[in-house]
Scaffold this active site. Sequence first.
Site, PDB file in Angstrom:
ATOM      1  N   HIS A  74       0.790  -1.239   0.000  1.00  0.00           N
ATOM      2  CA  HIS A  74       0.000   0.000   0.000  1.00  0.00           C
ATOM      3  C   HIS A  74       0.817   1.281   0.000  1.00  0.00           C
ATOM      4  O   HIS A  74       0.271   2.364  -0.094  1.00  0.00           O
ATOM      5  CB  HIS A  74      -0.938   0.027   1.213  1.00  0.00           C
ATOM      6  CG  HIS A  74      -0.220   0.300   2.497  1.00  0.00           C
ATOM      7  ND1 HIS A  74       0.412  -0.676   3.217  1.00  0.00           N
ATOM      8  CD2 HIS A  74       0.005   1.450   3.170  1.00  0.00           C
ATOM      9  CE1 HIS A  74       0.973  -0.147   4.280  1.00  0.00           C
ATOM     10  NE2 HIS A  74       0.749   1.146   4.281  1.00  0.00           N
TER      11      HIS A  74
HETATM   12  C1  UD1 Z   1      -2.050   5.112   6.271  1.00  0.00           C
HETATM   13  C2  UD1 Z   1      -0.750   5.601   6.878  1.00  0.00           C
HETATM   14  C3  UD1 Z   1       0.343   4.545   6.673  1.00  0.00           C
HETATM   15  C4  UD1 Z   1      -0.110   3.187   7.179  1.00  0.00           C
HETATM   16  C5  UD1 Z   1      -1.422   2.831   6.494  1.00  0.00           C
HETATM   17  C6  UD1 Z   1      -1.960   1.488   6.914  1.00  0.00           C
HETATM   18  C7  UD1 Z   1      -0.370   8.042   6.815  1.00  0.00           C
HETATM   19  C8  UD1 Z   1       0.395   9.114   6.162  1.00  0.00           C
HETATM   20  N1  UD1 Z   1      -0.285   6.816   6.239  1.00  0.00           N
HETATM   21  O1  UD1 Z   1      -1.857   5.006   4.876  1.00  0.00           O
HETATM   22  O2  UD1 Z   1       1.492   4.927   7.379  1.00  0.00           O
HETATM   23  O3  UD1 Z   1       0.874   2.223   6.886  1.00  0.00           O
HETATM   24  O4  UD1 Z   1      -2.384   3.852   6.816  1.00  0.00           O
HETATM   25  O5  UD1 Z   1      -3.094   1.182   6.189  1.00  0.00           O
HETATM   26  O6  UD1 Z   1      -1.036   8.274   7.792  1.00  0.00           O
HETATM   27  N2  UD1 Z   1      -9.130   4.292   2.256  1.00  0.00           N
HETATM   28  C9  UD1 Z   1     -10.332   3.641   2.216  1.00  0.00           C
HETATM   29  N3  UD1 Z   1     -10.858   3.224   3.395  1.00  0.00           N
HETATM   30  C10 UD1 Z   1     -10.265   3.453   4.585  1.00  0.00           C
HETATM   31  C11 UD1 Z   1      -9.043   4.141   4.608  1.00  0.00           C
HETATM   32  C12 UD1 Z   1      -8.495   4.547   3.439  1.00  0.00           C
HETATM   33  O7  UD1 Z   1     -10.901   3.420   1.160  1.00  0.00           O
HETATM   34  O8  UD1 Z   1     -10.811   3.039   5.625  1.00  0.00           O
HETATM   35  C13 UD1 Z   1      -8.515   4.754   0.982  1.00  0.00           C
HETATM   36  C14 UD1 Z   1      -8.899   6.148   0.638  1.00  0.00           C
HETATM   37  O9  UD1 Z   1      -9.135   6.210  -0.714  1.00  0.00           O
HETATM   38  C15 UD1 Z   1      -7.687   6.975   0.959  1.00  0.00           C
HETATM   39  C16 UD1 Z   1      -6.570   5.981   0.781  1.00  0.00           C
HETATM   40  O10 UD1 Z   1      -7.129   4.706   1.098  1.00  0.00           O
HETATM   41  O11 UD1 Z   1      -7.564   8.081   0.153  1.00  0.00           O
HETATM   42  C17 UD1 Z   1      -5.398   6.266   1.653  1.00  0.00           C
HETATM   43  O12 UD1 Z   1      -5.789   6.347   3.030  1.00  0.00           O
HETATM   44  P1  UD1 Z   1      -4.894   7.198   4.068  1.00  0.00           P
HETATM   45  O13 UD1 Z   1      -5.422   7.059   5.431  1.00  0.00           O
HETATM   46  O14 UD1 Z   1      -4.699   8.565   3.547  1.00  0.00           O
HETATM   47  O15 UD1 Z   1      -3.484   6.512   3.971  1.00  0.00           O
HETATM   48  P2  UD1 Z   1      -3.072   4.978   3.880  1.00  0.00           P
HETATM   49  O16 UD1 Z   1      -2.526   4.740   2.522  1.00  0.00           O
HETATM   50  O17 UD1 Z   1      -4.135   4.051   4.362  1.00  0.00           O
END
Ligand code: UD1
Length: 368
Positions: free
Chosen positions: A211
């Site tokens: 991811h």
């Molecule tokens: C975040 C953390 C990362 C961690 C990861 C574990 C930061 C900068 N990054 O990254 O360190 O390793 O979590 O998963 O805080 N999304 C969904 N559903 C959710 C959550 C996210 O669909 O419940 C999608 C959304 O489109 C979002 C994307 O995933 O834009 C990224 O989510 P985000 O929380 O920004 O960062 P992660 O890549 O999950």
Amino acid sequence: MKIILVAGARPNFMKIAPLIWELRKRQKVAKSNKIEYLFVHTGQHYDIEMSNVFFKDLNLPYPDINLGVGSASHAVQTAKIMLKFEEVCVKHKADIIIVVGDVNSTIACTLVAAKLGIKTAHVEAGLRSFDRTMPEEINRILTDSISDYLFTTCKDANNNLKREGISQEKIFFVGNVMIDSLRRFQKKAEKINTAKKYGLEKSSYALLTLHRPSNVDEMDSLKEILEALKEISNYIPISFPIHPRTKKLIKKFRLNKFLDNGNSIILNNPLGYLEFLSLMMDAKFVLTDSGGIQEETTALGIPCLTLRNNTERPITVKTGTNRIVGNSRDKIICESMKILKRKIKKQFMIPELWDGKAAKRILNVLLS
Ligand code: UD1
């Protein structure tokens, strides 16, 4: 003593849980309200399988407050958390806030508390990849620089903090809370046999998680990894629970064809804690770009190939089962083949104080 514990994203829950179990225990012993705590979820992760599933699996109470911030750009997400968390801090007047890990929720809440003059404790402090293109590295450096209590998982982390000029009195080497969760649930996970549910046999499959923005946000790097995956799956089936971010990008770049290899690539939605732990324990090896999984595989003695060019957790390479292999197709295939042909050293050591008692040590410090 009033404590606010913060979690926001999936990898936070298994780190917060041991602290809450320990707080509950101490509340019972004290038989009074001397220790009060409030569990705040920022809502950075919000899908059921990225968040809610962990409360049941980890025997965690539902959060007292959910800020419901959801996804957005880094600046917007961090700012939204700060705005909402400030209201919580002002209303509830905590003595200390505890944050874990390195996600946007970690830095956002630490910054709010520090400016309100509330003491802050960072669990998993001092880890450094020395790669400032990673958003998590920025979060780590900033959180550590303004926290009052820095709880570390290894001595390397102590050295990193000292090098950054952080006073020795703030640093406490306590071990790894995530391993507290792992040890508590290892036996339960053993009985689940997730592998069987997906038609896999113990020790006869690889497990993949992916991811990181550096691996999935650009089409070229994502394609390289998926090409490697497809090739490896000709030799061993691969279980791949897909992170929502990765799923979206595979679709956007139209790379689905690389995931189509008969029954050899088994795709799932993200799994709960127990199901994933079970899959990890029974895997032949793990391919990942996660931070926590590098540590969990070391604690379990399962070979791990990290699909990144660096790690903030070098102890998992030095004494554990981890190898840093980067994200080029050929290298990933070559290192996987070495494991399949048993050309990898098997000895490993569990790092010091990864013994299931880290939360106890942390609360001993904070409550003393
Ligand atoms: C975040 C953390 C990362 C961690 C990861 C574990 C930061 C900068 N990054 O990254 O360190 O390793 O979590 O998963 O805080 N999304 C969904 N559903 C959710 C959550 C996210 O669909 O419940 C999608 C959304 O489109 C979002 C994307 O995933 O834009 C990224 O989510 P985000 O929380 O920004 O960062 P992660 O890549 O999950």
